[in-house]
Scaffold this motif. Structure first.
Motif, short mmCIF file in Angstrom:
data_model
loop_
_atom_site.label_atom_id
_atom_site.label_comp_id
_atom_site.label_asym_id
_atom_site.label_seq_id
_atom_site.Cartn_x
_atom_site.Cartn_y
_atom_site.Cartn_z
N ILE A 8 -3.58 -20.10 25.84
CA ILE A 8 -4.16 -19.47 24.66
C ILE A 8 -4.46 -18.01 25.00
N PRO A 9 -4.43 -17.14 24.00
CA PRO A 9 -4.74 -15.73 24.26
C PRO A 9 -6.22 -15.56 24.57
N LEU A 10 -6.51 -14.62 25.43
CA LEU A 10 -7.89 -14.33 25.81
C LEU A 10 -8.37 -13.12 25.05
N ASP A 11 -9.45 -13.30 24.27
CA ASP A 11 -10.08 -12.17 23.61
C ASP A 11 -10.83 -11.36 24.65
N ALA A 12 -10.96 -10.06 24.44
CA ALA A 12 -11.68 -9.20 25.38
C ALA A 12 -13.10 -9.71 25.58
N GLU A 13 -13.55 -9.74 26.81
CA GLU A 13 -14.92 -10.09 27.18
C GLU A 13 -15.36 -11.43 26.59
N MET A 14 -14.54 -12.44 26.74
CA MET A 14 -14.87 -13.76 26.24
C MET A 14 -15.66 -14.53 27.29
N THR A 15 -16.66 -15.29 26.83
CA THR A 15 -17.43 -16.17 27.71
C THR A 15 -17.09 -17.62 27.36
N VAL A 16 -17.55 -18.53 28.20
CA VAL A 16 -17.34 -19.95 27.90
C VAL A 16 -17.93 -20.27 26.53
N HIS A 17 -19.13 -19.78 26.25
CA HIS A 17 -19.78 -20.06 24.97
C HIS A 17 -18.96 -19.52 23.80
N SER A 18 -18.50 -18.28 23.90
CA SER A 18 -17.73 -17.71 22.78
C SER A 18 -16.40 -18.45 22.60
N LEU A 19 -15.79 -18.93 23.66
CA LEU A 19 -14.57 -19.72 23.54
C LEU A 19 -14.86 -21.03 22.81
N LEU A 20 -15.94 -21.70 23.18
CA LEU A 20 -16.29 -22.95 22.52
C LEU A 20 -16.55 -22.73 21.03
#
Length: 64
Positions: A8-20
């Motif tokens: 999956i693409p990674l958004d800039a400055e993503m955390t585990v919480h923001s991914l969930l």
């Protein structure tokens, strides 16, 4: 990054919480393994993710 075997693409400055949140998962009902290590729930908000990370997510489901 890979999540449960899918790239999956990674958004800039993503955390585990923001991914969930992006995946529509409740952080209180998910276990996260990042590169073979369990991520404590207390670290979801500050655990930054990188392009080469491999995550396994397990959602707990209740039932009777």
């Amino acid at each position: 990054m890979k999540v449960n075997g899918k790239t999956i693409p990674l958004d800039a400055e993503m955390t585990v919480h923001s991914l969930l949140m992006q995946l529509g998962l409740n952080p209180k009902r998910v276990a996260v393994e990042r590169n073979g290590q369990i991520v404590p729930r207390a670290r979801f908000a500050d655990q930054a993710l990188g392009e080469d990370d491999v995550l396994e997510l397990v959602e707990f489901v209740g039932g009777g």
